[in-house]
Write a protein that holds these residues in place. Structure first.
Motif, mmCIF file in Angstrom:
data_model
loop_
_atom_site.group_PDB
_atom_site.id
_atom_site.type_symbol
_atom_site.label_atom_id
_atom_site.label_comp_id
_atom_site.label_asym_id
_atom_site.label_seq_id
_atom_site.Cartn_x
_atom_site.Cartn_y
_atom_site.Cartn_z
ATOM 1 N N LYS A 96 31.304 18.961 50.993
ATOM 2 C CA LYS A 96 29.998 18.361 50.776
ATOM 3 C C LYS A 96 29.043 18.819 51.862
ATOM 4 O O LYS A 96 29.444 19.331 52.907
ATOM 5 N N ALA B 31 32.373 21.360 40.526
ATOM 6 C CA ALA B 31 31.983 20.389 41.551
ATOM 7 C C ALA B 31 30.676 19.712 41.151
ATOM 8 O O ALA B 31 29.752 20.369 40.667
ATOM 9 N N TYR B 33 27.913 16.482 42.481
ATOM 10 C CA TYR B 33 27.520 15.631 43.597
ATOM 11 C C TYR B 33 26.391 14.694 43.171
ATOM 12 O O TYR B 33 25.549 15.063 42.359
ATOM 13 N N PHE B 45 24.103 11.690 50.943
ATOM 14 C CA PHE B 45 25.240 11.967 50.075
ATOM 15 C C PHE B 45 25.834 10.658 49.565
ATOM 16 O O PHE B 45 26.004 9.701 50.331
ATOM 17 N N TYR B 48 31.168 12.742 45.471
ATOM 18 C CA TYR B 48 31.457 14.141 45.136
ATOM 19 C C TYR B 48 32.700 14.198 44.260
ATOM 20 O O TYR B 48 33.711 13.561 44.557
ATOM 21 N N GLN B 50 35.366 17.000 42.372
ATOM 22 C CA GLN B 50 35.808 18.400 42.312
ATOM 23 C C GLN B 50 36.994 18.473 41.370
ATOM 24 O O GLN B 50 38.089 18.010 41.688
ATOM 25 N N GLN B 103 24.496 24.620 45.938
ATOM 26 C CA GLN B 103 24.415 23.536 44.973
ATOM 27 C C GLN B 103 23.137 23.682 44.145
ATOM 28 O O GLN B 103 22.066 23.961 44.684
#
Lengths: 109, 114
Positions: A96, B31, B33, B45, B48, B50, B103
């Motif tokens: 992340k 992935a 987010y 954040f 997340y 994956q 991203q």
């Protein structure tokens, strides 16, 4: 802990002047650093990453591990550079991004 | 060739109500987010995903927040018993497994809690 600090919330420079957006980070390992940009009414997008060592739209950024900084620079600002800029960090093995609070850059004509 | 899409684009709700925000990632991106963009707070954040791995929920601010990703594609962020401080733009992003740092962001959902 991972942390990214952008000390300037607002930055205003005149067209043609040099611009530097500051970014400092806190991370004990070897980070990967990025700059993301959001132009007015557009989506947030990747501008550049330090491992690429490339210049995008005239912008460059050098990772300084001694000063834990990743400042974004451009020698001659253009009006179209006006946008919100975010510095981001990815730690080793991390999946992340940790973002700074962003700097709103305004280029005056 | 569509990018990440999010719905709704705007949501106004009353304090105490539950809301669901949807994200459709780019096809083939494993992935996904969720971030929150609020005034003065930058990009926070939230969670997340994956592939089939357990999600990283370390950024969720409280147990009122949860997210699911069905079939490895679409994701839903749910906020229960909304509070005024939940008002923000909620951004979704997706990326390839081998390049998670690049991203691709959606347009966001602007949530206003009255």
């Amino acid at each position: 802990a991972q942390r990214v600090t952008q000390p300037e919330k607002l930055l205003s420079v005149f067209k043609g002047a040099p611009v530097e957006l500051k970014c400092n980070y806190s991370y004990s390992g070897s980070p990967e650093l990025f700059w993301y940009v959001q132009y007015s009414r557009q989506r947030l997008q990747l501008l550049l990453r330090h491992i690429s060592r490339e210049s995008i739209k005239g912008f460059t950024a050098d990772l300084n591990k001694g000063e834990t900084s990743f400042h974004l620079k451009k020698p001659f600002a253009q009006e179209e550079d006006s946008a919100m800029y975010y510095c981001a960090l990815s730690g080793q093995g991390a999946q992340k991004l940790v973002f700074g609070q962003g700097t709103r850059l305004t280029i005056n004509p | 060739g569509a990018g990440v899409s999010q719905s709704p684009s705007n949501k106004v709700t009353e304090k105490g109500k539950d809301v669901e925000l949807r994200c459709d990632p780019i096809s083939g991106h494993t992935a996904l987010y969720w971030y929150r963009q609020s005034l003065g707070q930058g990009l926070e954040f939230l969670i997340y995903f994956q592939g089939n791995s357990a999600p990283d929920k370390s950024g969720l601010p409280s147990d009122r927040f949860s997210a699911e990703r069905t079939g490895g594609s679409v994701s839903t962020l749910t906020i229960q018993r909304t509070q005024q401080e939940d008002s923000a733009v909620y951004l979704c992003a997706s990326s390839f497994r081998l390049d998670v740092e690049t991203q691709y962001f959606g347009p966001g959902t602007r949530l206003t809690v009255l």
